[in-house]
Design a protein around this motif. Structure first.
Motif, PDB file in Angstrom:
ATOM      1  N   ALA A 542       0.812  -1.221   0.000  1.00  0.00           N
ATOM      2  CA  ALA A 542       0.000   0.000   0.000  1.00  0.00           C
ATOM      3  C   ALA A 542       0.842   1.266   0.000  1.00  0.00           C
ATOM      4  CB  ALA A 542      -0.940  -0.015   1.217  1.00  0.00           C
ATOM      5  N   TYR A 543       1.933   1.277   0.768  1.00  0.00           N
ATOM      6  CA  TYR A 543       2.642   2.529   0.940  1.00  0.00           C
ATOM      7  C   TYR A 543       4.138   2.449   0.639  1.00  0.00           C
ATOM      8  CZ  TYR A 543      -1.666   3.420   3.518  1.00  0.00           C
ATOM      9  OH  TYR A 543      -2.969   3.543   3.872  1.00  0.00           O
ATOM     10  N   GLY A 544       4.832   1.520   1.186  1.00  0.00           N
ATOM     11  CA  GLY A 544       6.284   1.557   1.144  1.00  0.00           C
ATOM     12  C   GLY A 544       6.840   2.323   2.324  1.00  0.00           C
ATOM     13  N   PRO A 545       8.153   2.284   2.509  1.00  0.00           N
ATOM     14  CA  PRO A 545       8.762   2.968   3.663  1.00  0.00           C
ATOM     15  C   PRO A 545       8.672   4.483   3.532  1.00  0.00           C
ATOM     16  CG  PRO A 545      10.463   2.149   2.188  1.00  0.00           C
ATOM     17  CD  PRO A 545       9.166   1.622   1.663  1.00  0.00           C
ATOM     18  N   ALA A 546       8.838   5.155   4.640  1.00  0.00           N
ATOM     19  CA  ALA A 546       8.854   6.617   4.639  1.00  0.00           C
ATOM     20  C   ALA A 546      10.029   7.115   3.809  1.00  0.00           C
ATOM     21  CB  ALA A 546       8.964   7.137   6.064  1.00  0.00           C
ATOM     22  N   PRO A 547       9.911   8.308   3.239  1.00  0.00           N
ATOM     23  CA  PRO A 547      10.974   8.809   2.363  1.00  0.00           C
ATOM     24  C   PRO A 547      12.205   9.256   3.133  1.00  0.00           C
ATOM     25  CG  PRO A 547       9.249  10.450   2.605  1.00  0.00           C
ATOM     26  CD  PRO A 547       8.753   9.223   3.280  1.00  0.00           C
ATOM     27  N   GLY A 548      13.369   9.147   2.457  1.00  0.00           N
ATOM     28  CA  GLY A 548      14.576   9.791   2.940  1.00  0.00           C
ATOM     29  C   GLY A 548      15.489   8.990   3.824  1.00  0.00           C
ATOM     30  N   TYR A 549      15.239   7.697   4.027  1.00  0.00           N
ATOM     31  CA  TYR A 549      16.136   6.874   4.826  1.00  0.00           C
ATOM     32  C   TYR A 549      17.310   6.408   3.971  1.00  0.00           C
ATOM     33  CZ  TYR A 549      13.013   6.123   8.880  1.00  0.00           C
ATOM     34  OH  TYR A 549      12.250   6.276  10.012  1.00  0.00           O
ATOM     35  N   LEU A 550      18.530   6.611   4.461  1.00  0.00           N
ATOM     36  CA  LEU A 550      19.725   6.081   3.815  1.00  0.00           C
ATOM     37  C   LEU A 550      19.966   4.661   4.302  1.00  0.00           C
ATOM     38  CD1 LEU A 550      22.315   6.835   2.036  1.00  0.00           C
ATOM     39  CD2 LEU A 550      23.451   7.145   4.252  1.00  0.00           C
ATOM     40  N   SER A 551      20.108   3.727   3.375  1.00  0.00           N
ATOM     41  CA  SER A 551      20.348   2.335   3.769  1.00  0.00           C
ATOM     42  C   SER A 551      21.822   2.118   4.084  1.00  0.00           C
ATOM     43  CB  SER A 551      19.923   1.385   2.651  1.00  0.00           C
ATOM     44  OG  SER A 551      20.816   1.486   1.552  1.00  0.00           O
ATOM     45  N   GLY A 552      22.129   0.928   4.620  1.00  0.00           N
ATOM     46  CA  GLY A 552      23.501   0.608   5.003  1.00  0.00           C
ATOM     47  C   GLY A 552      24.458   0.561   3.829  1.00  0.00           C
ATOM     48  N   GLY A 553      24.036   0.020   2.699  1.00  0.00           N
ATOM     49  CA  GLY A 553      24.869   0.022   1.513  1.00  0.00           C
ATOM     50  C   GLY A 553      25.519  -1.315   1.219  1.00  0.00           C
ATOM     51  N   CYS A 554      26.374  -1.331   0.208  1.00  0.00           N
ATOM     52  CA  CYS A 554      27.031  -2.547  -0.273  1.00  0.00           C
ATOM     53  C   CYS A 554      27.832  -3.203   0.850  1.00  0.00           C
ATOM     54  CB  CYS A 554      27.953  -2.216  -1.436  1.00  0.00           C
ATOM     55  SG  CYS A 554      27.117  -1.517  -2.868  1.00  0.00           S
ATOM     56  N   ASN A 555      27.830  -4.532   0.853  1.00  0.00           N
ATOM     57  CA  ASN A 555      28.532  -5.279   1.900  1.00  0.00           C
ATOM     58  C   ASN A 555      29.183  -6.506   1.283  1.00  0.00           C
ATOM     59  OD1 ASN A 555      29.445  -6.584   4.164  1.00  0.00           O
ATOM     60  ND2 ASN A 555      27.448  -6.820   5.133  1.00  0.00           N
ATOM     61  N   GLN A 556      30.485  -6.432   1.057  1.00  0.00           N
ATOM     62  CA  GLN A 556      31.210  -7.536   0.446  1.00  0.00           C
ATOM     63  C   GLN A 556      31.277  -8.764   1.354  1.00  0.00           C
ATOM     64  OE1 GLN A 556      35.543  -7.056   0.153  1.00  0.00           O
ATOM     65  NE2 GLN A 556      35.380  -5.222   1.444  1.00  0.00           N
ATOM     66  N   ASN A 557      30.967  -8.584   2.646  1.00  0.00           N
ATOM     67  CA  ASN A 557      31.055  -9.683   3.604  1.00  0.00           C
ATOM     68  C   ASN A 557      29.728 -10.409   3.796  1.00  0.00           C
ATOM     69  OD1 ASN A 557      33.804  -8.973   4.224  1.00  0.00           O
ATOM     70  ND2 ASN A 557      33.003  -7.264   5.410  1.00  0.00           N
ATOM     71  N   TYR A 558      28.736 -10.088   2.978  1.00  0.00           N
ATOM     72  CA  TYR A 558      27.437 -10.738   3.124  1.00  0.00           C
ATOM     73  C   TYR A 558      27.533 -12.212   2.723  1.00  0.00           C
ATOM     74  CZ  TYR A 558      22.592 -12.071   2.341  1.00  0.00           C
ATOM     75  OH  TYR A 558      21.388 -12.716   2.388  1.00  0.00           O
ATOM     76  N   THR A 559      27.184 -13.102   3.634  1.00  0.00           N
ATOM     77  CA  THR A 559      27.209 -14.548   3.356  1.00  0.00           C
ATOM     78  C   THR A 559      25.984 -15.258   3.908  1.00  0.00           C
ATOM     79  OG1 THR A 559      28.497 -14.955   5.376  1.00  0.00           O
ATOM     80  CG2 THR A 559      29.741 -14.642   3.327  1.00  0.00           C
ATOM     81  N   ALA A 560      24.987 -14.507   4.380  1.00  0.00           N
ATOM     82  CA  ALA A 560      23.844 -15.121   5.053  1.00  0.00           C
ATOM     83  C   ALA A 560      23.089 -16.077   4.135  1.00  0.00           C
ATOM     84  CB  ALA A 560      22.913 -14.031   5.575  1.00  0.00           C
ATOM     85  N   ASN A 561      22.898 -15.704   2.884  1.00  0.00           N
ATOM     86  CA  ASN A 561      22.200 -16.552   1.924  1.00  0.00           C
ATOM     87  C   ASN A 561      22.970 -16.506   0.615  1.00  0.00           C
ATOM     88  OD1 ASN A 561      20.510 -17.864   0.130  1.00  0.00           O
ATOM     89  ND2 ASN A 561      18.641 -16.858   0.832  1.00  0.00           N
ATOM     90  N   THR A 562      23.785 -17.508   0.371  1.00  0.00           N
ATOM     91  CA  THR A 562      24.652 -17.500  -0.807  1.00  0.00           C
ATOM     92  C   THR A 562      23.889 -17.724  -2.105  1.00  0.00           C
ATOM     93  OG1 THR A 562      25.148 -19.853  -0.480  1.00  0.00           O
ATOM     94  CG2 THR A 562      26.656 -18.242   0.525  1.00  0.00           C
ATOM     95  N   ASN A 563      22.575 -17.975  -2.010  1.00  0.00           N
ATOM     96  CA  ASN A 563      21.760 -18.095  -3.223  1.00  0.00           C
ATOM     97  C   ASN A 563      21.254 -16.748  -3.715  1.00  0.00           C
ATOM     98  OD1 ASN A 563      21.861 -20.970  -3.438  1.00  0.00           O
ATOM     99  ND2 ASN A 563      20.403 -21.096  -1.728  1.00  0.00           N
ATOM    100  N   LEU A 564      21.422 -15.730  -2.896  1.00  0.00           N
ATOM    101  CA  LEU A 564      20.995 -14.389  -3.297  1.00  0.00           C
ATOM    102  C   LEU A 564      22.156 -13.692  -4.003  1.00  0.00           C
ATOM    103  CD1 LEU A 564      18.939 -12.975  -0.281  1.00  0.00           C
ATOM    104  CD2 LEU A 564      18.097 -13.613  -2.548  1.00  0.00           C
ATOM    105  N   THR A 565      22.073 -13.607  -5.310  1.00  0.00           N
ATOM    106  CA  THR A 565      23.139 -12.968  -6.097  1.00  0.00           C
ATOM    107  C   THR A 565      22.528 -11.967  -7.060  1.00  0.00           C
ATOM    108  OG1 THR A 565      23.032 -14.804  -7.672  1.00  0.00           O
ATOM    109  CG2 THR A 565      24.690 -14.942  -5.965  1.00  0.00           C
ATOM    110  N   PRO A 566      22.548 -10.690  -6.781  1.00  0.00           N
ATOM    111  CA  PRO A 566      23.174 -10.030  -5.637  1.00  0.00           C
ATOM    112  C   PRO A 566      22.358 -10.220  -4.353  1.00  0.00           C
ATOM    113  CG  PRO A 566      21.986  -8.431  -6.946  1.00  0.00           C
ATOM    114  CD  PRO A 566      21.878  -9.728  -7.669  1.00  0.00           C
ATOM    115  N   PRO A 567      22.969  -9.934  -3.195  1.00  0.00           N
ATOM    116  CA  PRO A 567      24.248  -9.255  -2.967  1.00  0.00           C
ATOM    117  C   PRO A 567      25.466 -10.177  -2.902  1.00  0.00           C
ATOM    118  CG  PRO A 567      23.098  -9.505  -0.898  1.00  0.00           C
ATOM    119  CD  PRO A 567      22.179 -10.059  -1.948  1.00  0.00           C
TER     120      PRO A 567
END
Length: 702
Positions: A542-567
């Motif tokens: 219906a809406y989505g998140p509020a505007p203007g939040y900066l996310s954490g960004g790229c993370n080369q150390n992400y390994t939680a789910n290796t089937n997700l490519t990206p990230p």
């Protein structure tokens, strides 16, 4: 909810809502006299490597309202066609800096009909962006209702976490006698906990954002305090300092955080639906030092406003109280490192003894500034080497808190002269040597906002913004004045990276389509805007998140789910996904916002909006960075020689600080000198053209 980027590349090109994925611009726009360079990409490595693009040799800038061609220019190959390791792309730069008339524009490739996002050119282009991103802190306020007109109807919510008025000791949970009023403050990140130590960098960055450019922060940011005669950013910081005062005990000790006992408590959305009891964690030396630092700095700034004079005095007194409590621990080397045992989840808010000593040096500087007490000055003199900024000459983006304080100390009355010289000489050495390429613009990044490989970790957007702020700090304090324009350009290009000049062609802010971004974040990891809620995704819920939040960004150390490519398994700048799912995906490692990420970005944005000068450097600046060319002597009064050239018939152009050419030598042999005797004293840029490339060197005529 997951959104795999690969899908967006197959949208039809004729769809007016979808601009090219290969022509990257700042989707908000550019200030009139600043450098404007679009990046054209051709993916080679990563999830989108099957998509290739070869642009026309020349591109057009078109008026977005009339489609009239305003400017046509040639593109230039980046790094001779080499693949950029951080993005997995090769590409080109298209310089359209000569387009300065305010208006709406887009870049167009006449051979393929690919076009960029529409962007604005005007000097107020970032004003609304600053307001909406500062508003993030209002959304993240605890213990206040969110209501119109301060938020639009989809984000209206009742008072949240009223139970914070009756927080209890986490070590004595059933004892109502431990009840304390811990209302106020900001939720730290996407969760709803509140941390003293984690707030430190955010508070300092916001205070400096205002100090450096107060004209950007009015009393009209549409928060409940708007119209009270105080800039709204000061009101917002006061919301946090009000809470920080409540965390102090009568003896000056400070509780380190307030939150939940486990991950299953207070996880409902919207925030007002949470009513589980909240708990405060123990007192710590790190939280007392952090409070002394934040409150003394806030006192210094708040004193500018007569209605806040008494409040500023209270902040000063409480800052000194916290300092006096922690001073014996500092003197006796008994700082506490393990007082946060996780009884209140989630983040470990402890600091090492070494980090606490850095924090204490910063606190002492602000305390000395507001009190003039010589004991603080003596502490600074005695402990100046507690920071690796001085001890190991590590002037880097991870030390912004200390760098701010150290350079501020050099401006104070009665500051110790030898300490001041030590600080300034160390800063000058760091800038001149430029180890690890921390300073000035360079061409090492196809996307122009270079950051070192090791910065692409959890929260990389914070370290990226801090890299821009580091360069703005050196520019502000006139460290290495010959590099002033290059400091500014480095910061501006880092800002453009946030706004779409990146290999994902994404604006790293949530829900910004109403503010000019054609491809901003659809999702962030945040309890309020949780997966499956009506605030989950801007396109599919219906809406989505509020505007203007900066996310954490790229993370080369992400390994939680290796089937997700990206990230997972991507080049550094493609190690991102627009998603907000929990276990086992752990999207918080990528897309979670935080008050300290946000504050660093706001400071960068405000600092760049302060820069009105033309950028001297061109889009091929530093292309000969691998060749060690030097001017000798430099400074010089009469003649200068270019050392390090092994070629004849090079071309030399000398420009003044306003970019105007003052001397042009079409052909110069390696043994010849350059007569500068007729030039006025001042700063110049010497552009050396060699084998189709250019290197710029700085020259002082005196």
């Amino acid at each position: 909810m997951k959104k795999i980027y690969l899908l967006q590349f197959f949208l039809p090109l004729f769809c007016l809502a979808q601009h090219s994925d290969f022509i990257h611009v700042d989707q908000f726009g550019y200030r009139v006299n600043n450098t404007k360079v679009a990046v054209i990409s051709n993916p080679q490595i990563g999830f989108n490597s099957a998509l290739n693009y070869t642009p026309n040799n020349s591109l057009e800038v078109r008026d977005a309202n009339t489609n009239t061609v305003i400017f046509t220019g040639l593109i230039s190959s980046w790094n001779n066609g080499g693949v950029h390791s951080q993005s997995g792309d090769n590409g080109w730069w298209f310089d359209f800096s000569s387009v300065t008339n305010p208006g709406s524009y887009y870049i167009f490739d006449p051979s393929t009909s690919e076009s960029s996002a529409i962007f604005e050119i005007n000097d107020a282009v970032y004003d609304d962006i600053l307001k909406v991103t500062t508003k993030m802190f209002y959304y993240n306020r605890a213990n206040i209702e969110k209501t119109t007109p301060y938020v639009s109807s989809e984000y209206v919510d009742g008072i949240s976490f009223t139970q914070d008025e009756f927080a209890r000791d986490v070590y004595d949970q059933t004892n109502t006698l431990t009840t304390k009023d811990m209302r106020g403050g900001w939720f730290d990140a996407g969760d709803n906990n509140k941390y003293v130590t984690f707030a430190e960098t955010a508070v300092h960055d916001l205070l400096w954002a205002y100090t450096i450019n107060p004209n950007m922060f009015g009393d009209d940011f549409n928060i409940p305090e708007s119209g009270n005669g105080i800039p709204d950013i000061i009101d917002e910081i006061k919301w946090e300092t009000d809470w920080l005062l409540k965390m102090i005990n009568a003896d000056g000790s400070v509780h380190i955080k307030v939150g939940n006992r486990n991950y299953g408590e207070n996880v409902n959305t919207p925030p007002s639906l949470n009513n589980d009891i909240r708990y405060y964690a123990p007192v710590c030396t790190s939280s007392a030092i952090a409070n002394a630092s934040m409150l003394s700095h806030a006192s210094r700034v708040f004193k500018e406003f007569p209605p806040l004079s008494n409040y500023a005095q209270t902040l000063e007194e409480k800052a000194e109280l916290c300092w006096q409590w922690v001073l014996p621990f500092l003197n006796n080397n008994t700082l506490q490192e393990h007082c946060d045992d996780g009884s209140v989840v989630a983040g470990d808010a402890d600091r090492s003894s070494a980090d606490q000593r850095k924090m204490a040096l910063t606190a002492a500087i602000y305390l000395y500034d507001i009190t003039g007490n010589s004991s603080y000055n003596q502490y600074i003199i005695n402990n100046i080497n507690d920071t690796e900024v001085i001890n190991n000459n590590q002037w880097e983006n991870y030390a912004i808190r200390e760098i701010d304080a150290l350079l501020h100390y050099t401006t104070l009355n009665n500051a110790d002269n030898s300490t001041v010289n030590l600080i300034l000489n160390s800063a000058q050495t760091a800038s001149s040597n430029n180890y690890n390429n921390y300073f000035q613009f360079n061409n090492l990044d196809l996307y122009r906002g270079y950051c070192n490989d090791w910065t692409y970790h959890w929260g990389s957007n914070s370290s990226r913004a801090s890299m821009g702020n580091l360069n703005l700090i050196f520019k502000h304090y006139n460290i290495n004045t010959t590099a002033s324009s290059s400091f500014g350009l480095r910061a501006k290009e880092i800002l453009h990276y946030f706004h779409g000049v990146n290999p994902l062609d994404i604006v790293y802010l949530s829900s910004m389509q109403d503010y000019g971004a054609e491809n901003s974040l659809k999702e962030i990891y945040h309890f309020w805007f949780a997966d499956g809620s009506q605030w989950d995704n801007e396109d599919t819920t219906a809406y989505g998140p509020a505007p203007g939040y900066l996310s954490g960004g790229c993370n080369q150390n992400y390994t939680a789910n290796t089937n997700l490519t990206p990230p997972y398994g991507q080049p550094l700048q493609k190690s991102y996904l627009d998603f907000n799912t929990s276990n086992p995906d752990n999207s918080w490692e990528i897309s979670e916002p935080a008050i300290y990420y946000q504050a660093a970005y706001i400071r960068l944005l405000a600092g760049i909006a302060r820069l009105n000068e033309n950028d001297i450097l061109s889009n091929n600046d530093f292309e000969l960075s691998t060749i060690d060319l030097k001017l000798s002597p430099n400074p010089s009064k009469t003649f200068v020689t270019i050392n390090g050239i092994n070629y004849n018939n090079i071309s030399v152009t000398i420009r003044g600080i306003n970019g105007q050419t003052v001397l042009n030598i079409p052909s110069l042999n390696k043994s010849e000198t350059i007569d500068i005797s007729k030039l006025q004293d001042g700063f110049y840029v010497v552009s050396i053209a060699l084998e189709g490339k250019t290197k710029n060197l700085k020259l002082i005529k005196n």
